[in-house]
Write an enzyme that holds these catalytic residues in place. Sequence first.
Site, short mmCIF file in Angstrom:
data_model
loop_
_atom_site.label_atom_id
_atom_site.label_comp_id
_atom_site.label_asym_id
_atom_site.label_seq_id
_atom_site.Cartn_x
_atom_site.Cartn_y
_atom_site.Cartn_z
N CYS A 116 0.82 -1.22 0.00
CA CYS A 116 0.00 0.00 0.00
C CYS A 116 0.85 1.27 0.00
O CYS A 116 0.36 2.34 -0.33
CB CYS A 116 -0.95 0.01 1.19
SG CYS A 116 -2.03 -1.42 1.21
N HIS A 256 -3.53 7.06 2.66
CA HIS A 256 -3.92 5.76 2.12
C HIS A 256 -5.33 5.46 2.63
O HIS A 256 -5.63 5.60 3.82
CB HIS A 256 -2.93 4.70 2.61
CG HIS A 256 -3.34 3.31 2.30
ND1 HIS A 256 -3.90 2.96 1.08
CD2 HIS A 256 -3.32 2.17 3.04
CE1 HIS A 256 -4.18 1.67 1.10
NE2 HIS A 256 -3.85 1.18 2.27
N ASN A 286 -10.13 -0.07 -0.35
CA ASN A 286 -8.66 0.02 -0.28
C ASN A 286 -8.07 -0.54 -1.58
O ASN A 286 -8.18 -1.74 -1.84
CB ASN A 286 -8.20 -0.79 0.94
CG ASN A 286 -6.70 -0.85 1.10
OD1 ASN A 286 -5.95 -0.46 0.21
ND2 ASN A 286 -6.24 -1.35 2.23
O1 UT7 Z 1 -3.94 -1.52 3.73
C1 UT7 Z 1 -3.61 -2.49 4.65
C2 UT7 Z 1 -4.67 -3.59 4.71
N1 UT7 Z 1 -5.82 -3.13 5.42
C3 UT7 Z 1 -6.20 -3.67 6.58
O2 UT7 Z 1 -5.56 -4.56 7.08
C4 UT7 Z 1 -7.41 -3.14 7.26
C5 UT7 Z 1 -7.14 -2.63 8.65
N2 UT7 Z 1 -8.10 -3.12 9.61
C6 UT7 Z 1 -9.41 -2.83 9.55
O3 UT7 Z 1 -9.84 -2.09 8.68
C7 UT7 Z 1 -10.31 -3.43 10.59
O4 UT7 Z 1 -9.54 -4.04 11.60
C8 UT7 Z 1 -11.31 -4.47 9.98
C9 UT7 Z 1 -12.36 -3.73 9.14
C10 UT7 Z 1 -10.57 -5.49 9.15
C11 UT7 Z 1 -12.06 -5.19 11.11
O5 UT7 Z 1 -12.73 -4.24 11.93
P1 UT7 Z 1 -12.65 -4.37 13.51
O6 UT7 Z 1 -13.48 -3.32 14.06
O7 UT7 Z 1 -11.18 -4.38 13.87
O8 UT7 Z 1 -13.35 -5.76 13.77
P2 UT7 Z 1 -12.76 -7.06 14.49
O9 UT7 Z 1 -11.70 -7.68 13.67
O10 UT7 Z 1 -12.47 -6.70 15.91
O11 UT7 Z 1 -14.03 -8.02 14.46
C12 UT7 Z 1 -15.23 -7.72 15.17
C13 UT7 Z 1 -16.27 -8.77 14.80
C14 UT7 Z 1 -15.75 -10.20 14.80
O12 UT7 Z 1 -16.76 -11.04 15.30
P3 UT7 Z 1 -16.70 -11.59 16.81
O13 UT7 Z 1 -15.40 -12.34 16.89
O14 UT7 Z 1 -16.72 -10.36 17.67
O15 UT7 Z 1 -17.91 -12.43 16.89
C15 UT7 Z 1 -15.56 -10.50 13.34
O16 UT7 Z 1 -15.68 -11.86 13.02
O17 UT7 Z 1 -16.74 -8.51 13.47
C16 UT7 Z 1 -16.70 -9.73 12.71
N3 UT7 Z 1 -16.49 -9.41 11.31
C17 UT7 Z 1 -17.49 -9.17 10.46
N4 UT7 Z 1 -18.83 -9.18 10.61
C18 UT7 Z 1 -19.57 -8.90 9.54
C19 UT7 Z 1 -15.31 -9.28 10.66
N5 UT7 Z 1 -15.54 -8.98 9.35
C20 UT7 Z 1 -16.88 -8.91 9.22
C21 UT7 Z 1 -17.73 -8.64 8.12
N6 UT7 Z 1 -19.07 -8.64 8.32
N7 UT7 Z 1 -17.25 -8.36 6.88
#
Ligand code: UT7
Length: 329
Positions: A116, A256, A286
């Site tokens: 990225c 980004h 992204n």
């Molecule tokens: O450019 C570099 C690459 N970019 C990235 O790596 C992205 C950076 N990170 C992020 O944008 C965020 O961390 C995410 C959008 C990926 C995740 O958001 P979060 O607020 O950190 O969520 P989380 O990983 O803490 O997950 C919360 C819950 C989980 O469920 P449980 O374990 O609490 O039951 C996930 O399984 O949300 C669930 N979850 C979803 N639910 C519905 C994760 N993805 C999804 C989804 N739809 N697409």
Amino acid sequence: MTQLLKVGIAGTGSYVPEKVMTNNDFTKYVDTSDEWIRERTGIRERRFAPEGMATSHMAEIAAKRAMEAANVAPEDIDLVIVGTVTPDNVFPTTACQLQRRLGCVRAGAFDLAAACSGFIYSTSVGWNMVRSGAARNALVIGAEKLSNLLNMKDRTSCILFGDGAGAAVIRPMDGPSEILFSSLHAIGDTEEVMILPAGGSRMPATKDTVEKELHYLRIKGREVFKFAVSKMVEQVELCAEKCGVPVSKIATIIPHQVNLRILEYASEKLNVPMDRMMINIDKYGNTSAASVPIALDEAVRSGRVKRGDLVVMVAFGAGLTWGSVALRY
Ligand code: UT7
């Protein structure tokens, strides 16, 4: 010692494919919802390139637009750099394919892999080549087709990414335009925070790697989140310091497009209102190396960034890599 030249961005261009993938489209593949994706990421839709459209095809259109905006002919370009981690092939490079198709007959060409941060790295290299006199007109591009690498069964990653390309022509310039500062950084990712496991020399493609789904990207989103906020704040503050101004004097930050919440946290920590950040993640998700140059091009073409404005571009990504470029546009 050679006198360094005053060098600026003469013109920009970008391209995104026509096919829109809405958040609702993902409910066909994974257990997710439009509401979750919008609230947690700020993404409403993204673009996916069709089969047969490679990274170079998107890059070619963006590059032509940038050369036209800069009023530079292909034969006057003497350096082509493509920031990408989704090249058409491992070799020949995407940059070489482009060099020929664009008619940049005098140009050296190479791909630059910084995920990225690819456009920030490419711009920094292009700037230093031109200001030292090693090149006269550099065409720097960020282009990606990440849709090929998405595991459509993994809801934590497949909803985040899109395809596209952005480009800029860097050359010596009169007037206020000038690239002022750049800083590049890396720390080897031993924790596999962001990785494409197979397809390289460590784990070449086999039937087994395909069956084990090792050709799809993997990310640990929560770890990226913390890393991105801290690096974004650090880099914007560094750019302001190196330019000798407070952060409040930066007209537009072009970050980004990683996650709207990451940008909101950073804006709070920097005490910079959100309307000073160029944001288009809602439309494109992204797009990795393409994200900053697409946002830059939209900001320029919409009149939001004007000649002489102090602009800071900042990115972070797999590697791990991060960096920034400060310029008077
Ligand atoms: O450019 C570099 C690459 N970019 C990235 O790596 C992205 C950076 N990170 C992020 O944008 C965020 O961390 C995410 C959008 C990926 C995740 O958001 P979060 O607020 O950190 O969520 P989380 O990983 O803490 O997950 C919360 C819950 C989980 O469920 P449980 O374990 O609490 O039951 C996930 O399984 O949300 C669930 N979850 C979803 N639910 C519905 C994760 N993805 C999804 C989804 N739809 N697409």
